[in-house]
Write an enzyme that holds these catalytic residues in place. Sequence first.
Site, mmCIF file in Angstrom:
data_model
loop_
_atom_site.group_PDB
_atom_site.id
_atom_site.type_symbol
_atom_site.label_atom_id
_atom_site.label_comp_id
_atom_site.label_asym_id
_atom_site.label_seq_id
_atom_site.Cartn_x
_atom_site.Cartn_y
_atom_site.Cartn_z
ATOM 1 N N SER A 1 2.218 10.452 -14.074
ATOM 2 C CA SER A 1 1.545 11.680 -13.659
ATOM 3 C C SER A 1 0.232 11.759 -14.428
ATOM 4 O O SER A 1 -0.515 10.778 -14.503
ATOM 5 C CB SER A 1 2.463 12.879 -13.926
ATOM 6 O OG SER A 1 1.819 14.074 -13.616
ATOM 7 N N ASN B 1 2.902 3.983 -10.221
ATOM 8 C CA ASN B 1 1.641 4.019 -10.962
ATOM 9 C C ASN B 1 0.422 4.182 -10.065
ATOM 10 O O ASN B 1 -0.556 4.822 -10.453
ATOM 11 C CB ASN B 1 1.529 2.710 -11.767
ATOM 12 C CG ASN B 1 0.148 2.481 -12.296
ATOM 13 O OD1 ASN B 1 -0.294 3.169 -13.214
ATOM 14 N ND2 ASN B 1 -0.572 1.528 -11.714
ATOM 15 N N THR C 1 -9.398 3.050 -18.489
ATOM 16 C CA THR C 1 -9.107 2.111 -17.393
ATOM 17 C C THR C 1 -10.278 2.244 -16.417
ATOM 18 O O THR C 1 -11.287 2.871 -16.726
ATOM 19 C CB THR C 1 -7.803 2.500 -16.663
ATOM 20 O OG1 THR C 1 -8.013 3.747 -16.002
ATOM 21 C CG2 THR C 1 -6.613 2.612 -17.610
ATOM 22 N N ASP D 1 0.894 -1.166 0.000
ATOM 23 C CA ASP D 1 0.000 0.000 0.000
ATOM 24 C C ASP D 1 0.927 1.209 0.000
ATOM 25 O O ASP D 1 1.653 1.447 0.972
ATOM 26 C CB ASP D 1 -0.869 -0.033 1.268
ATOM 27 C CG ASP D 1 -1.819 1.165 1.355
ATOM 28 O OD1 ASP D 1 -1.538 2.194 0.724
ATOM 29 O OD2 ASP D 1 -2.825 1.057 2.075
ATOM 30 N N TYR E 1 -6.776 16.049 -6.850
ATOM 31 C CA TYR E 1 -6.015 15.242 -7.814
ATOM 32 C C TYR E 1 -4.940 16.088 -8.492
ATOM 33 O O TYR E 1 -3.774 15.680 -8.568
ATOM 34 C CB TYR E 1 -6.990 14.671 -8.851
ATOM 35 C CG TYR E 1 -6.349 13.713 -9.833
ATOM 36 C CD1 TYR E 1 -5.819 12.497 -9.412
ATOM 37 C CD2 TYR E 1 -6.292 14.020 -11.194
ATOM 38 C CE1 TYR E 1 -5.247 11.615 -10.317
ATOM 39 C CE2 TYR E 1 -5.729 13.137 -12.111
ATOM 40 C CZ TYR E 1 -5.204 11.932 -11.664
ATOM 41 O OH TYR E 1 -4.635 11.056 -12.558
ATOM 42 N N LYS F 1 -0.757 15.727 -8.447
ATOM 43 C CA LYS F 1 0.055 15.492 -9.653
ATOM 44 C C LYS F 1 0.974 16.690 -9.942
ATOM 45 O O LYS F 1 2.094 16.501 -10.412
ATOM 46 C CB LYS F 1 -0.848 15.191 -10.862
ATOM 47 C CG LYS F 1 -1.672 13.901 -10.738
ATOM 48 C CD LYS F 1 -0.828 12.631 -10.727
ATOM 49 C CE LYS F 1 -1.680 11.367 -10.816
ATOM 50 N NZ LYS F 1 -0.906 10.125 -10.753
HETATM 51 N N1 LIG Z 1 -6.790 6.392 -16.772
HETATM 52 C C1 LIG Z 1 -6.516 7.657 -16.969
HETATM 53 O O1 LIG Z 1 -7.209 8.365 -17.730
HETATM 54 C C2 LIG Z 1 -5.332 8.295 -16.319
HETATM 55 C C3 LIG Z 1 -4.903 9.520 -16.820
HETATM 56 C C4 LIG Z 1 -3.814 10.132 -16.246
HETATM 57 C C5 LIG Z 1 -3.139 9.517 -15.218
HETATM 58 N N2 LIG Z 1 -3.577 8.319 -14.740
HETATM 59 C C6 LIG Z 1 -2.838 7.738 -13.622
HETATM 60 O O2 LIG Z 1 -2.505 6.407 -13.907
HETATM 61 C C7 LIG Z 1 -2.324 5.691 -12.695
HETATM 62 C C8 LIG Z 1 -3.056 4.362 -12.775
HETATM 63 O O3 LIG Z 1 -4.441 4.610 -12.908
HETATM 64 P P1 LIG Z 1 -5.371 3.744 -13.864
HETATM 65 O O4 LIG Z 1 -5.877 4.655 -14.893
HETATM 66 O O5 LIG Z 1 -4.703 2.502 -14.278
HETATM 67 O O6 LIG Z 1 -6.598 3.489 -12.881
HETATM 68 P P2 LIG Z 1 -7.054 2.205 -12.057
HETATM 69 O O7 LIG Z 1 -7.391 1.105 -12.972
HETATM 70 O O8 LIG Z 1 -8.091 2.726 -11.125
HETATM 71 O O9 LIG Z 1 -5.761 1.772 -11.239
HETATM 72 C C9 LIG Z 1 -5.326 2.447 -10.096
HETATM 73 C C10 LIG Z 1 -4.474 1.477 -9.303
HETATM 74 O O10 LIG Z 1 -3.914 2.181 -8.177
HETATM 75 C C11 LIG Z 1 -4.120 1.369 -7.050
HETATM 76 N N3 LIG Z 1 -4.052 2.110 -5.799
HETATM 77 C C12 LIG Z 1 -4.804 3.152 -5.375
HETATM 78 N N4 LIG Z 1 -4.422 3.527 -4.146
HETATM 79 C C13 LIG Z 1 -3.397 2.706 -3.796
HETATM 80 C C14 LIG Z 1 -2.571 2.583 -2.662
HETATM 81 N N5 LIG Z 1 -2.718 3.379 -1.593
HETATM 82 N N6 LIG Z 1 -1.588 1.645 -2.650
HETATM 83 C C15 LIG Z 1 -1.427 0.817 -3.700
HETATM 84 N N7 LIG Z 1 -2.199 0.855 -4.795
HETATM 85 C C16 LIG Z 1 -3.165 1.794 -4.837
HETATM 86 C C17 LIG Z 1 -5.463 0.705 -7.271
HETATM 87 O O11 LIG Z 1 -5.562 -0.406 -6.406
HETATM 88 P P3 LIG Z 1 -6.923 -0.821 -5.633
HETATM 89 O O12 LIG Z 1 -7.573 -1.849 -6.502
HETATM 90 O O13 LIG Z 1 -6.437 -1.377 -4.332
HETATM 91 O O14 LIG Z 1 -7.753 0.432 -5.471
HETATM 92 C C18 LIG Z 1 -5.283 0.318 -8.737
HETATM 93 O O15 LIG Z 1 -4.512 -0.857 -8.831
HETATM 94 C C19 LIG Z 1 -2.813 6.610 -11.576
HETATM 95 O O16 LIG Z 1 -1.707 7.213 -10.939
HETATM 96 C C20 LIG Z 1 -3.624 7.660 -12.323
HETATM 97 O O17 LIG Z 1 -3.639 8.895 -11.650
HETATM 98 C C21 LIG Z 1 -4.655 7.691 -15.264
#
Ligand SMILES: NC(=O)c1ccc[n+]([C@@H]2O[C@H](COP(=O)([O-])OP(=O)(O)OC[C@H]3O[C@@H](n4cnc5c(N)ncnc54)[C@H](OP(=O)(O)O)[C@@H]3O)[C@@H](O)[C@H]2O)c1
Length: 285
Positions: free
Chosen positions: A134, A83, A185, A54, A148, A152
Amino acid sequence: MPQTWLVTGCSSGFGELFVRQLCELGDNVIATGRNAKTKLAHLKSTGAMIVDLDVSSPASEIEAKISEVWDLYPGGIDVVVNNAGYILSGAIEELVPQELEDIMRTNFHGPMNITRSLLPRLRAKGSGTLLYISSQAGWHADPGASGYCASKFALEGAVECLSHELAIFAPGIKVLIVEPGYFRTRAFGNINHVPPRVADYAAFNAAVRDVEAGIVGNEPGDATKGVSIMINLVKGTGVAEGKEIPLRVPLGTDGWSRIKAKCENMIKICDDWEQVAKSTDIVQQ
Ligand SMILES: NC(=O)c1ccc[n+]([C@@H]2O[C@H](COP(=O)([O-])OP(=O)(O)OC[C@H]3O[C@@H](n4cnc5c(N)ncnc54)[C@H](OP(=O)(O)O)[C@@H]3O)[C@@H](O)[C@H]2O)c1
């Protein structure tokens, strides 16, 4: 030579795709996440090492975890993908300090604590890559997204400093920030909303939730392609072959457009306000 990667937040989205793509490429992967035994069970068949982490844990716990996993593969860890993260939605007037502290602990302090634990080990071996996921929200701010965006923006500022520090202390360690736009995602379907606290914001919140709901399933970014390019950027393969990789790389047309528009607007402000800005200098006698 296979590389050893540690990836945070692997239960879904980018993190899961990193694990799957890296294992297919023959790399060693330490896939981490919360409640890993259950939430990362679907990744067991990839061959990745599944580890509970975590990222919001205290620095001492993160240090203990890094120390535990460093020697899982010969040569230690080569690449860390910071990530794990989540989106918080709520206007500043409705947010309480704890909500801001929570998102900073996950999206900012988590990566910082992991970085601090890894640096002595990476410096000792003289190489490695620190990748930070980011967002376009590390540049561009929307109403209701202050928690958020703040996390970032903070991440980007600290990592930019880190890149200059490592250029002095450990030039063999590479630092990379990737700034995705909206990618398909779980992220937008899993937003943390502040509970209603200020009645005047009710209509605003309803409008923000409509916008968020409209994004789910319509995100223009293909996460599989995004992760494949991030891997290329780290390895210097594919689109990155023979290229000098900058500190920041935007991904996705939407994020790219917002970042470009903000930069152009800032250049215009600098031009329009040049005389005023320079008028505050102490006049040398
Ligand atoms: N998708 C987009 O449009 C987008 C755009 C820009 C940036 N991002 C960034 O990309 C990264 C990944 O996001 P994603 O899009 O792949 O979304 P996602 O599918 O919701 O994945 C987020 C991941 O982070 C984990 N997480 C959250 N809090 C945590 C903690 N305290 N310790 C360990 N793991 C934790 C979640 O685990 P749990 O299952 O335990 O919650 C999940 O595995 C994030 O940093 C997000 O800000 C995403």
